[in-house]
Design an enzyme around this catalytic site. Structure first.
Site, PDB file in Angstrom:
ATOM      1  N   GLU A 162       0.841  -1.212   0.000  1.00  0.00           N
ATOM      2  CA  GLU A 162       0.000   0.000   0.000  1.00  0.00           C
ATOM      3  C   GLU A 162       0.873   1.257   0.000  1.00  0.00           C
ATOM      4  O   GLU A 162       1.719   1.451   0.882  1.00  0.00           O
ATOM      5  CB  GLU A 162      -0.937  -0.023   1.212  1.00  0.00           C
ATOM      6  N   LYS A 206      -7.739  -1.623  11.095  1.00  0.00           N
ATOM      7  CA  LYS A 206      -7.064  -2.000   9.847  1.00  0.00           C
ATOM      8  C   LYS A 206      -5.849  -1.086   9.642  1.00  0.00           C
ATOM      9  O   LYS A 206      -4.784  -1.525   9.223  1.00  0.00           O
ATOM     10  CB  LYS A 206      -8.053  -1.886   8.682  1.00  0.00           C
ATOM     11  N   ASP A 254       4.286 -14.697  11.343  1.00  0.00           N
ATOM     12  CA  ASP A 254       3.061 -15.202  10.728  1.00  0.00           C
ATOM     13  C   ASP A 254       1.955 -14.148  10.863  1.00  0.00           C
ATOM     14  O   ASP A 254       1.337 -14.018  11.917  1.00  0.00           O
ATOM     15  CB  ASP A 254       2.693 -16.510  11.453  1.00  0.00           C
ATOM     16  N   HIS A 260      -2.569  10.040   0.492  1.00  0.00           N
ATOM     17  CA  HIS A 260      -2.701   8.724  -0.135  1.00  0.00           C
ATOM     18  C   HIS A 260      -2.527   8.832  -1.651  1.00  0.00           C
ATOM     19  O   HIS A 260      -1.770   8.081  -2.255  1.00  0.00           O
ATOM     20  CB  HIS A 260      -4.087   8.163   0.209  1.00  0.00           C
TER      21      HIS A 260
HETATM   22  C1  MEV Z   1      -6.040   2.652   4.916  1.00  0.00           C
HETATM   23  O1  MEV Z   1      -5.264   1.544   4.564  1.00  0.00           O
HETATM   24  C2  MEV Z   1      -6.116   2.777   6.419  1.00  0.00           C
HETATM   25  C3  MEV Z   1      -7.040   3.851   6.948  1.00  0.00           C
HETATM   26  O2  MEV Z   1      -8.354   3.694   6.393  1.00  0.00           O
HETATM   27  C4  MEV Z   1      -7.061   3.716   8.435  1.00  0.00           C
HETATM   28  C5  MEV Z   1      -8.090   4.582   9.137  1.00  0.00           C
HETATM   29  O3  MEV Z   1      -9.126   4.921   8.538  1.00  0.00           O
HETATM   30  O4  MEV Z   1      -7.859   4.872  10.329  1.00  0.00           O
HETATM   31  C6  MEV Z   1      -6.580   5.218   6.526  1.00  0.00           C
END
Ligand code: MEV
Length: 439
Positions: free
Chosen positions: A84, A280, A296, A393
Site C-alpha cells: 500500500e 485496519k 506469521d 494517499h
Molecule cells: C487505509 O489503509 C487505512 C485507513 O483507512 C485507516 C483509518 O481509517 O484509520 C486510513
C-alpha cells in the site's frame, strides 16, 4: 476439465508448462514472465522454492524502511514489507513527529502462549478431575524430550488446566495449557507438547481403574492445537506530550487537534464500522513489520481482531485521552512473535530486517511492532481529522498511476510539477497525461 494428478511431483518447469498449456493457451510469454522473476542465484532460488509446495516463481513485495523511530530511548529504522503506497511514508512521518516529542514508550505486559487439547468425555466429572490431577507429572515426563531445550532457554510448559465446557457443548472438555516459548513463536513446540498430552490422555484413560468401561470408551480426543488468541501475550505502546507541544507545520491549533483526535478514537471505541477500519490502519503498520521479520501475519491478525472483540463487541484497539494539559495515546496489543526459528534464520531479507533492528529478542520485537501499529494509527487519525486521507494517499498513489500509464521521465516531471498544487485523482492524472501526449 483442468484436473491434474501428481502435480507436486512435476519439476518446476513442467508445472509451468502444464499451467501455461491449460490456462494460457500455451502462450510462451507467460513462461518468460514467470521465469523473469526467478533469482539467478540458483541456491537462493532453491531456498525460496522449498518454503512451500508447488512453487513456480517469486512474488515481489517492496521492502521499505521507516527511520527515526524512537522507542524507549533507542532509535530504530523499521523495515516494512507492504504494497500500500502511503503506509511507509505515514509511519516515517509519525516516527519523526514523535521523535521530537519524547518518542514512543513500549512495555511487554505478559508473554504467555496457549494451546488446547479438545476432548469429549461422557461420565463423572469428579473422576475426570482426579484423573487429570494424577496425570500432571506424567504430562511433564512424557514431554521431557520436547521441552528440554526450551527449558534450557528458560521457557517450557507453565500450567495444564482442565476446563469444563459441557455447559456450551455436551461432553466437551479441554486441557488448557500455557507455555513460555521465549524468543520463538513456539507453534511447533506447543503443538508437539499438546499432541503428547493427547496421547497420555488416551492411553492412561484406558488404564484408569476408577473409570467404567463406558467412561473409558467415551473419552475421545477431537484435536490438539495451539491457540492464536493470546490475550496474555501482550505489549503496550504509548505516546504522550503536552498539548501545546503538538503544534507543528500541520497542527496549527493543538488544543483543537487533540480534542478532535480523542473524539475520533472515541468513535472507533463505540462504533464497530469505524473500529474495523481504525484497526485496519493499525494493522497496516503491524503486518508490514511482521512480514519483514518473517513472522506469521495471519496468526497475528486473527489474534488481534479476537482481542478487539474480547468484551463481546468489536472495538478500537487504541485509546486516547486529554488529562489536564496532556495528550495521551496508547494501545495494548496481543502479539505472539518469534525472533528465532521459522523463517528468521532462513530468509535473507528476514535476517537483514532483524539485523537492522539490532537483533531484537521476541519481547523487543513485540515493542517495535506495537509501536509501528500505534504510529500508523496516529498518522491515519491525524490525516483523517485534518486534511483528509486522500491528499497523502493519492500523492503516494501517483506513482502507481504513472506506471499504469507507462509514463516517460519527461511526462513524470510535468505531472509532478502540475500536481504539486492540484488534488491528485486517477481521472485527473489520466486526463493530464493524455493531454500532454496530444500536444
Ligand atoms: C487505509 O489503509 C487505512 C485507513 O483507512 C485507516 C483509518 O481509517 O484509520 C486510513
Amino acid at each position: 476439465m483442468n484436473i491434474v494428478n501428481g502435480f507436486s511431483k512435476l519439476t518446476k518447469e513442467q508445472k509451468i508448462e502444464w499451467l501455461v498449456s491449460q490456462y494460457f493457451q500455451g502462450d510462451l510469454s507467460v513462461v518468460s514472465l514467470l521465469k523473469s522473476y526467478w533469482n539467478s542465484d540458483v541456491q537462493l532460488q532453491k531456498l525460496h522454492d522449498e518454503f512451500i509446495e508447488n512453487t513456480i516463481t517469486n512474488f515481489y513485495l517492496p521492502m521499505g524502511v521507516a527511520p527515526n523511530f524512537n522507542i524507549n530511548g533507542k532509535t530504530f529504522a523499521v523495515p516494512m514489507v507492504i504494497e500500500e503506497s502511503s503506509v511507509v511514508a505515514a509511519a516515517a512521518n509519525a516516527a519523526k513527529f514523535w521523535s521530537k516529542r519524547g518518542g514512543f514508550k513500549a512495555t511487554v505486559l505478559a508473554t504467555e502462549k496457549i494451546g488446547n487439547v479438545h476432548f469429549m468425555f461422557k461420565g463423572s466429572k469428579e473422576k475426570l478431575v482426579t484423573f487429570i490431577e494424577g496425570l500432571q507429572p506424567v504430562f511433564r515426563i512424557r514431554t521431557a524430550e520436547i521441552t528440554r531445550n526450551m527449558e534450557k532457554r528458560g521457557g517450557g510448559i507453565l500450567k495444564i488446566d482442565l476446563i469444563d465446557k459441557t455447559n456450551e457443548l455436551s461432553g466437551y472438555y479441554q486441557l488448557h495449557a500455557t507455555f513460555d516459548t521465549r524468543d520463538s513463536m513456539g507453534a511447533n513446540f506447543i503443538n508437539s507438547c499438546l499432541e503428547e498430552f493427547a496421547n497420555v490422555l488416551r492411553e492412561k484413560a484406558m488404564e484408569y481403574e476408577a473409570f467404567t468401561a463406558a467412561e473409558k470408551e467415551s473419552l475421545q480426543v477431537v484435536m490438539s492445537i495451539l491457540s492464536n488468541y493470546v490475550p496474555n501475550c501482550l505489549v503496550r505502546a504509548e505516546v504522550s506530550c503536552k498539548i501545546e507541544d503538538l503544534k507543528s507545520k500541520e497542527i496549527q491549533n493543538p488544543q483543537e487537534f487533540a480534542e478532535k483526535f480523542v473524539q475520533a478514537v472515541r468513535i472507533a471505541e463505540i462504533e464497530t464500522y469505524r473500529a474495523v477500519t481504525h484497526n485496519k490502519g493499525i494493522m497496516n503498520g503491524v503486518d508490514a513489520v511482521v512480514l519483514a521479520t518473517g513472522n506469521d501475519f495471519r496468526a497475528i491478525e486473527a489474534g488481534v481482531h479476537a482481542f478487539a472483540a474480547k468484551n463481546g463487541k468489536y472495538t478500537s484497539l487504541s485509546h486516547a485521552e486529554i488529562v489536564n494539559d496532556e495528550f495521551r495515546f496508547w494501545m495494548d496489543l496481543p502479539l505472539a512473535l518469534g525472533t528465532v526459528g521459522g523463517l528468521t534464520n532462513l530468509h535473507p531479507m528476514v535476517k537483514f530486517a532483524l539485523e537492522l533492528l539490532g537483533k531484537p529478542n521476541a519481547n523487543e520485537l513485540m515493542e517495535i511492532i506495537a509501536v509501528a501499529g500505534l504510529a500508523q494509527n496516529f498518522a491515519a487519525i491525524k490525516s483523517l481529522t485534518t486534511t483528509g486521507i486522500q491528499q497523502g494517499h493519492m500523492k503516494m498513489h501517483l506513482m502507481n498511476i504513472l506506471n499504469q500509464l507507462q509514463a516517460t521521465d519527461d511526462e513524470r516531471k510535468e505531472v509532478a510539477a502540475h500536481f504539486q498544487e492540484q488534488t491528485v485523482s486517477h481521472r485527473a492524472v489520466v486526463d493530464f497525461v493524455e493531454n500532454l501526449r496530444r500536444k
